[in-house]
Scaffold this motif. Structure first.
Motif, PDB file in Angstrom:
ATOM      1  N   ILE A 196     -29.338 -42.270-135.856  1.00 52.70           N
ATOM      2  CA  ILE A 196     -30.171 -43.111-134.997  1.00 52.70           C
ATOM      3  C   ILE A 196     -29.557 -43.286-133.605  1.00 52.70           C
ATOM      4  O   ILE A 196     -30.132 -43.967-132.758  1.00 52.70           O
ATOM      5  N   ALA A 197     -28.393 -42.669-133.373  1.00 56.07           N
ATOM      6  CA  ALA A 197     -27.778 -42.722-132.048  1.00 56.07           C
ATOM      7  C   ALA A 197     -28.503 -41.758-131.118  1.00 56.07           C
ATOM      8  O   ALA A 197     -28.974 -40.701-131.535  1.00 56.07           O
ATOM      9  N   ASP A 198     -28.598 -42.133-129.854  1.00 56.89           N
ATOM     10  CA  ASP A 198     -29.178 -41.221-128.866  1.00 56.89           C
ATOM     11  C   ASP A 198     -28.225 -40.071-128.565  1.00 56.89           C
ATOM     12  O   ASP A 198     -28.655 -38.952-128.315  1.00 56.89           O
ATOM     13  N   LEU A 199     -26.925 -40.362-128.605  1.00 59.28           N
ATOM     14  CA  LEU A 199     -25.901 -39.331-128.466  1.00 59.28           C
ATOM     15  C   LEU A 199     -24.746 -39.676-129.389  1.00 59.28           C
ATOM     16  O   LEU A 199     -24.324 -40.831-129.459  1.00 59.28           O
ATOM     17  N   PHE A 200     -24.231 -38.675-130.087  1.00 57.93           N
ATOM     18  CA  PHE A 200     -23.061 -38.872-130.937  1.00 57.93           C
ATOM     19  C   PHE A 200     -22.060 -37.776-130.616  1.00 57.93           C
ATOM     20  O   PHE A 200     -22.390 -36.591-130.640  1.00 57.93           O
ATOM     21  N   VAL A 201     -20.834 -38.190-130.309  1.00 56.31           N
ATOM     22  CA  VAL A 201     -19.753 -37.249-130.008  1.00 56.31           C
ATOM     23  C   VAL A 201     -18.639 -37.469-131.015  1.00 56.31           C
ATOM     24  O   VAL A 201     -18.198 -38.607-131.231  1.00 56.31           O
ATOM     25  N   GLY A 202     -18.184 -36.397-131.641  1.00 58.99           N
ATOM     26  CA  GLY A 202     -17.083 -36.489-132.581  1.00 58.99           C
ATOM     27  C   GLY A 202     -15.759 -36.255-131.891  1.00 58.99           C
ATOM     28  O   GLY A 202     -15.460 -36.849-130.858  1.00 58.99           O
ATOM     29  N   ASN A 203     -14.967 -35.331-132.423  1.00 59.48           N
ATOM     30  CA  ASN A 203     -13.628 -35.107-131.881  1.00 59.48           C
ATOM     31  C   ASN A 203     -13.593 -34.005-130.832  1.00 59.48           C
ATOM     32  O   ASN A 203     -12.569 -33.364-130.627  1.00 59.48           O
ATOM     33  N   ALA A 204     -14.693 -33.785-130.148  1.00 57.21           N
ATOM     34  CA  ALA A 204     -14.778 -32.764-129.099  1.00 57.21           C
ATOM     35  C   ALA A 204     -14.486 -33.410-127.745  1.00 57.21           C
ATOM     36  O   ALA A 204     -15.330 -34.107-127.188  1.00 57.21           O
ATOM     37  N   VAL A 205     -13.290 -33.176-127.239  1.00 61.76           N
ATOM     38  CA  VAL A 205     -12.856 -33.834-126.009  1.00 61.76           C
ATOM     39  C   VAL A 205     -13.749 -33.470-124.831  1.00 61.76           C
ATOM     40  O   VAL A 205     -14.171 -34.342-124.056  1.00 61.76           O
ATOM     41  N   GLU A 206     -14.036 -32.181-124.668  1.00 64.88           N
ATOM     42  CA  GLU A 206     -14.838 -31.756-123.521  1.00 64.88           C
ATOM     43  C   GLU A 206     -16.247 -32.350-123.575  1.00 64.88           C
ATOM     44  O   GLU A 206     -16.816 -32.715-122.552  1.00 64.88           O
ATOM     45  N   GLN A 207     -16.802 -32.450-124.784  1.00 62.41           N
ATOM     46  CA  GLN A 207     -18.122 -33.071-124.913  1.00 62.41           C
ATOM     47  C   GLN A 207     -18.052 -34.550-124.543  1.00 62.41           C
ATOM     48  O   GLN A 207     -18.942 -35.083-123.886  1.00 62.41           O
ATOM     49  N   GLY A 208     -16.968 -35.216-124.967  1.00 61.45           N
ATOM     50  CA  GLY A 208     -16.793 -36.617-124.607  1.00 61.45           C
ATOM     51  C   GLY A 208     -16.723 -36.805-123.104  1.00 61.45           C
ATOM     52  O   GLY A 208     -17.343 -37.723-122.542  1.00 61.45           O
ATOM     53  N   LEU A 209     -15.979 -35.939-122.427  1.00 60.97           N
ATOM     54  CA  LEU A 209     -15.879 -36.011-120.975  1.00 60.97           C
ATOM     55  C   LEU A 209     -17.230 -35.770-120.316  1.00 60.97           C
ATOM     56  O   LEU A 209     -17.598 -36.443-119.348  1.00 60.97           O
TER      57      LEU A 209
END
Length: 292
Positions: free
Chosen positions: A97-110
């Motif tokens: 139900i999150a609009d965006l979910f980021v796991g352990n991907a650093v570049e995606q988090g940035l």
């Protein structure tokens, strides 16, 4: 305070816990229920135009607090929910139900934080064009709640020194400037140390919550220098008192409380309700057609 966990079961009738009207949904402008203080009084916080920093050793209660906040936001059709979870499992049950979910991907988090910074700047451009200082509820523009758990993973554990510095700089900018633009940051860490939580970041977080810490310094890094000596010390919380912490919010003095515990079954129930409520965004609800 008793160490027995008090569970907040959605829809349960209880004299000391609220019963939201789930069918109507909630709003990010509604106070968020976190738990009970030492006298049994419900503890609420208002998240709009504020940010929250949470710290404490593993198993202390950070996940309890985060689940209450995310659970409230999940039921708000006027919120875009961005979850960044280095371990993937602490916030993973809310993924669908999150609009965006980021796991352990650093570049995606940035990349996500960079996009949030861009959206924040666009909102300030709009506010400037209409002669206003902040986004308000009447604008029908969704607030954005970004929850980061675990902060240390992205700023000290993985990636390059450059990426770690970029992550903390983006986070600091969103905390410092995002409030009036409707961007709320909630940051959690198991390592409350000066290299993970610089003073320049802590001091711009209006709300701070310290669960059990191993040293006075760690407690003060979350709550602020000097609180431990005044008796507001997270090292005094016993290991068995899971979910007990010190909350620095309205009033200017830390308040000892116990977080309302949500079981996995409770979270699944909330997710199912959130799926229905958040469809209002595409059915002409509070945030339909608003900028995201």
């Amino acid at each position: 305070m008793s160490d027995r966990r008090r569970r907040w079961v959605p829809g349960r009738k209880a004299g000391d816990t609220p019963k939201p009207e789930w069918a109507e949904g909630l709003s990010i402008f509604d106070p968020v229920f976190l738990g009970l203080d030492e006298t049994g009084v419900p503890v609420y916080v208002e998240l709009t135009y504020r940010n929250l920093l949470v710290g404490g050793e593993p198993g202390g209660g950070k996940s309890v607090l985060l689940n209450n906040i995310v659970g409230h936001a999940a039921l708000c059709p006027d919120v875009r929910l961005v979850l960044i979870d280095g371990k993937r499992v602490e916030l993973g049950m809310w993924r669908e139900i999150a609009d965006l979910f980021v796991g352990n991907a650093v570049e995606q988090g940035l990349a996500v934080l960079g996009d949030l910074q861009g959206e924040m700047d666009r909102r300030y451009d709009w506010l400037d064009s209409v002669g206003r200082r902040k986004v308000v509820q009447a604008d029908r523009m969704p607030f954005i709640l970004c929850v980061v758990d675990e902060l240390a993973y992205f700023t000290a554990t993985v990636g390059t020194k450059k990426s770690q510095e970029e992550f903390i700089n983006l986070t600091r900018d969103l905390v410092a400037r995002g409030r009036a633009a409707g961007v709320i940051m909630v940051l959690a860490t198991q390592r409350p140390s000066a290299d993970i939580v610089p003073t320049s970041l802590r001091d711009i977080c209006a709300y701070r919550c310290a669960f059990r810490c191993t040293t006075d310094a760690s407690s003060d890094i979350i709550l602020g220098t000097g609180w431990a000596k005044q008796g507001y010390n997270a090292t005094d919380i016993t290991p068995e008192a899971r979910g007990v912490g010190w909350l620095l919010a309205e009033g200017g003095t830390p308040r000892r409380f116990k977080g309302a515990y949500l079981t996995d079954a409770d979270i699944r129930q909330l997710v199912a309700k959130a799926k229905i409520i958040r469809t209002r965004r595409s059915d002409g609800g509070p945030s339909a057609g608003a900028a995201s």
